[in-house]
Scaffold this motif. Structure first.
Motif, PDB file in Angstrom:
ATOM      1  N   GLU A 128       0.823  -1.205   0.000  1.00 43.85           N
ATOM      2  CA  GLU A 128       0.000   0.000   0.000  1.00 43.85           C
ATOM      3  C   GLU A 128       0.865   1.267   0.000  1.00 43.85           C
ATOM      4  O   GLU A 128       0.532   2.247  -0.664  1.00 43.85           O
ATOM      5  CB  GLU A 128      -0.964   0.008   1.183  1.00 43.85           C
ATOM      6  N   ILE A 129       1.967   1.228   0.736  1.00 44.46           N
ATOM      7  CA  ILE A 129       2.874   2.384   0.771  1.00 44.46           C
ATOM      8  C   ILE A 129       3.467   2.615  -0.615  1.00 44.46           C
ATOM      9  O   ILE A 129       3.485   3.748  -1.112  1.00 44.46           O
ATOM     10  CB  ILE A 129       3.987   2.173   1.822  1.00 44.46           C
ATOM     11  N   PHE A 130       3.938   1.558  -1.259  1.00 47.07           N
ATOM     12  CA  PHE A 130       4.529   1.686  -2.593  1.00 47.07           C
ATOM     13  C   PHE A 130       3.491   2.131  -3.621  1.00 47.07           C
ATOM     14  O   PHE A 130       3.802   2.928  -4.511  1.00 47.07           O
ATOM     15  CB  PHE A 130       5.189   0.386  -3.029  1.00 47.07           C
ATOM     16  N   LYS A 131       2.259   1.629  -3.509  1.00 53.72           N
ATOM     17  CA  LYS A 131       1.204   2.054  -4.437  1.00 53.72           C
ATOM     18  C   LYS A 131       0.906   3.546  -4.269  1.00 53.72           C
ATOM     19  O   LYS A 131       0.700   4.255  -5.255  1.00 53.72           O
ATOM     20  CB  LYS A 131      -0.065   1.231  -4.220  1.00 53.72           C
ATOM     21  N   GLN A 132       0.886   4.026  -3.024  1.00 53.13           N
ATOM     22  CA  GLN A 132       0.642   5.449  -2.783  1.00 53.13           C
ATOM     23  C   GLN A 132       1.790   6.289  -3.345  1.00 53.13           C
ATOM     24  O   GLN A 132       1.555   7.329  -3.967  1.00 53.13           O
ATOM     25  CB  GLN A 132       0.453   5.728  -1.290  1.00 53.13           C
ATOM     26  N   GLN A 133       3.020   5.852  -3.133  1.00 54.02           N
ATOM     27  CA  GLN A 133       4.165   6.566  -3.679  1.00 54.02           C
ATOM     28  C   GLN A 133       4.104   6.594  -5.207  1.00 54.02           C
ATOM     29  O   GLN A 133       4.426   7.613  -5.838  1.00 54.02           O
ATOM     30  CB  GLN A 133       5.475   5.922  -3.220  1.00 54.02           C
ATOM     31  N   HIS A 134       3.675   5.499  -5.825  1.00 55.36           N
ATOM     32  CA  HIS A 134       3.542   5.411  -7.272  1.00 55.36           C
ATOM     33  C   HIS A 134       2.501   6.426  -7.765  1.00 55.36           C
ATOM     34  O   HIS A 134       2.728   7.143  -8.741  1.00 55.36           O
ATOM     35  CB  HIS A 134       3.148   3.973  -7.661  1.00 55.36           C
ATOM     36  N   ARG A 135       1.363   6.497  -7.077  1.00 53.14           N
ATOM     37  CA  ARG A 135       0.326   7.472  -7.443  1.00 53.14           C
ATOM     38  C   ARG A 135       0.830   8.901  -7.278  1.00 53.14           C
ATOM     39  O   ARG A 135       0.576   9.767  -8.131  1.00 53.14           O
ATOM     40  CB  ARG A 135      -0.929   7.261  -6.595  1.00 53.14           C
ATOM     41  N   ASP A 136       1.559   9.153  -6.195  1.00 55.29           N
ATOM     42  CA  ASP A 136       2.095  10.494  -5.951  1.00 55.29           C
ATOM     43  C   ASP A 136       3.071  10.908  -7.054  1.00 55.29           C
ATOM     44  O   ASP A 136       3.035  12.052  -7.528  1.00 55.29           O
ATOM     45  CB  ASP A 136       2.786  10.566  -4.592  1.00 55.29           C
ATOM     46  N   LEU A 137       3.938   9.979  -7.450  1.00 54.79           N
ATOM     47  CA  LEU A 137       4.879  10.283  -8.532  1.00 54.79           C
ATOM     48  C   LEU A 137       4.133  10.540  -9.833  1.00 54.79           C
ATOM     49  O   LEU A 137       4.496  11.447 -10.598  1.00 54.79           O
ATOM     50  CB  LEU A 137       5.883   9.140  -8.718  1.00 54.79           C
ATOM     51  N   ASP A 138       3.110   9.752 -10.104  1.00 49.38           N
ATOM     52  CA  ASP A 138       2.318   9.929 -11.319  1.00 49.38           C
ATOM     53  C   ASP A 138       1.696  11.320 -11.351  1.00 49.38           C
ATOM     54  O   ASP A 138       1.749  12.019 -12.372  1.00 49.38           O
ATOM     55  CB  ASP A 138       1.242   8.840 -11.389  1.00 49.38           C
ATOM     56  N   GLU A 139       1.131  11.743 -10.232  1.00 51.35           N
ATOM     57  CA  GLU A 139       0.532  13.076 -10.149  1.00 51.35           C
ATOM     58  C   GLU A 139       1.580  14.166 -10.327  1.00 51.35           C
ATOM     59  O   GLU A 139       1.336  15.164 -11.008  1.00 51.35           O
ATOM     60  CB  GLU A 139      -0.194  13.247  -8.821  1.00 51.35           C
ATOM     61  N   ALA A 140       2.746  13.990  -9.726  1.00 53.55           N
ATOM     62  CA  ALA A 140       3.811  14.980  -9.853  1.00 53.55           C
ATOM     63  C   ALA A 140       4.288  15.091 -11.301  1.00 53.55           C
ATOM     64  O   ALA A 140       4.497  16.202 -11.813  1.00 53.55           O
ATOM     65  CB  ALA A 140       4.985  14.612  -8.939  1.00 53.55           C
ATOM     66  N   ILE A 141       4.441  13.959 -11.960  1.00 51.59           N
ATOM     67  CA  ILE A 141       4.878  13.960 -13.359  1.00 51.59           C
ATOM     68  C   ILE A 141       3.851  14.674 -14.229  1.00 51.59           C
ATOM     69  O   ILE A 141       4.205  15.534 -15.049  1.00 51.59           O
ATOM     70  CB  ILE A 141       5.114  12.515 -13.857  1.00 51.59           C
ATOM     71  N   HIS A 142       2.574  14.340 -14.047  1.00 50.22           N
ATOM     72  CA  HIS A 142       1.526  14.991 -14.840  1.00 50.22           C
ATOM     73  C   HIS A 142       1.491  16.496 -14.582  1.00 50.22           C
ATOM     74  O   HIS A 142       1.329  17.283 -15.523  1.00 50.22           O
ATOM     75  CB  HIS A 142       0.164  14.365 -14.550  1.00 50.22           C
ATOM     76  N   ALA A 143       1.646  16.901 -13.343  1.00 46.28           N
ATOM     77  CA  ALA A 143       1.629  18.325 -13.013  1.00 46.28           C
ATOM     78  C   ALA A 143       2.795  19.052 -13.673  1.00 46.28           C
ATOM     79  O   ALA A 143       2.616  20.137 -14.238  1.00 46.28           O
ATOM     80  CB  ALA A 143       1.676  18.513 -11.497  1.00 46.28           C
ATOM     81  N   LEU A 144       3.980  18.453 -13.626  1.00 40.19           N
ATOM     82  CA  LEU A 144       5.143  19.084 -14.253  1.00 40.19           C
ATOM     83  C   LEU A 144       4.988  19.168 -15.769  1.00 40.19           C
ATOM     84  O   LEU A 144       5.352  20.170 -16.386  1.00 40.19           O
ATOM     85  CB  LEU A 144       6.421  18.311 -13.901  1.00 40.19           C
ATOM     86  N   GLU A 145       4.437  18.115 -16.366  1.00 38.97           N
ATOM     87  CA  GLU A 145       4.253  18.107 -17.812  1.00 38.97           C
ATOM     88  C   GLU A 145       3.183  19.110 -18.248  1.00 38.97           C
ATOM     89  O   GLU A 145       3.346  19.802 -19.254  1.00 38.97           O
ATOM     90  CB  GLU A 145       3.882  16.705 -18.295  1.00 38.97           C
ATOM     91  N   GLU A 146       2.092  19.213 -17.495  1.00 42.96           N
ATOM     92  CA  GLU A 146       1.011  20.125 -17.850  1.00 42.96           C
ATOM     93  C   GLU A 146       1.424  21.586 -17.732  1.00 42.96           C
ATOM     94  O   GLU A 146       1.088  22.401 -18.577  1.00 42.96           O
ATOM     95  CB  GLU A 146      -0.219  19.875 -16.975  1.00 42.96           C
ATOM     96  N   ARG A 147       2.143  21.902 -16.671  1.00 44.92           N
ATOM     97  CA  ARG A 147       2.559  23.283 -16.455  1.00 44.92           C
ATOM     98  C   ARG A 147       3.773  23.649 -17.295  1.00 44.92           C
ATOM     99  O   ARG A 147       4.042  24.816 -17.523  1.00 44.92           O
ATOM    100  CB  ARG A 147       2.879  23.530 -14.979  1.00 44.92           C
ATOM    101  N   GLY A 148       4.514  22.622 -17.698  1.00 40.31           N
ATOM    102  CA  GLY A 148       5.721  22.891 -18.469  1.00 40.31           C
ATOM    103  C   GLY A 148       6.837  23.476 -17.633  1.00 40.31           C
ATOM    104  O   GLY A 148       7.787  24.050 -18.155  1.00 40.31           O
ATOM    105  N   THR A 149       6.733  23.339 -16.310  1.00 40.60           N
ATOM    106  CA  THR A 149       7.736  23.940 -15.429  1.00 40.60           C
ATOM    107  C   THR A 149       8.887  22.996 -15.121  1.00 40.60           C
ATOM    108  O   THR A 149       9.933  23.430 -14.668  1.00 40.60           O
ATOM    109  CB  THR A 149       7.102  24.376 -14.097  1.00 40.60           C
ATOM    110  N   GLY A 150       8.692  21.696 -15.365  1.00 48.93           N
ATOM    111  CA  GLY A 150       9.740  20.728 -15.028  1.00 48.93           C
ATOM    112  C   GLY A 150      10.701  20.537 -16.182  1.00 48.93           C
ATOM    113  O   GLY A 150      10.310  20.520 -17.344  1.00 48.93           O
ATOM    114  N   ASP A 151      11.959  20.426 -15.855  1.00 48.92           N
ATOM    115  CA  ASP A 151      12.920  20.152 -16.910  1.00 48.92           C
ATOM    116  C   ASP A 151      12.868  18.661 -17.253  1.00 48.92           C
ATOM    117  O   ASP A 151      12.405  17.834 -16.459  1.00 48.92           O
ATOM    118  CB  ASP A 151      14.323  20.584 -16.493  1.00 48.92           C
ATOM    119  N   LEU A 152      13.313  18.324 -18.438  1.00 42.82           N
ATOM    120  CA  LEU A 152      13.227  16.946 -18.922  1.00 42.82           C
ATOM    121  C   LEU A 152      13.990  15.971 -18.037  1.00 42.82           C
ATOM    122  O   LEU A 152      13.559  14.835 -17.856  1.00 42.82           O
ATOM    123  CB  LEU A 152      13.723  16.857 -20.364  1.00 42.82           C
TER     124      LEU A 152
END
Length: 72
Positions: A18-42
């Motif tokens: 459950e901890i790893f699944k939550q971390q996986h979801r958190d990373l997924d959300e962070a990646i999507h947020a960075l990609e949508e805003r265009g603020t994250g470097d590649l």
């Protein structure tokens, strides 16, 4: 290994899962947020995606330990 110890080990694996699944979801959300805003470097996005893949592998290994394949 007695039955009680095995049940305890399974419970630990379920908690880790459950901890790893939550971390996986958190990373997924962070990646999507960075990609949508265009603020994250590649490089940052690539690093987060690698971490997400590593977590996916850990999740699969734990799930295999909890529910091993049974050849019928």
């Amino acid at each position: 290994m007695n039955k009680s110890a095995k049940m305890e080990q399974l419970e630990v694996l379920r908690v880790e899962l459950e901890i790893f699944k939550q971390q996986h979801r958190d990373l997924d959300e962070a990646i999507h947020a960075l990609e949508e805003r265009g603020t994250g470097d590649l490089l940052t996005i690539r690093r987060l995606k690698k971490q997400k893949l590593a977590l996916k592998d850990k999740i699969a290994r734990i799930e295999d330990r909890i529910l091993p394949d049974i050849i019928a």
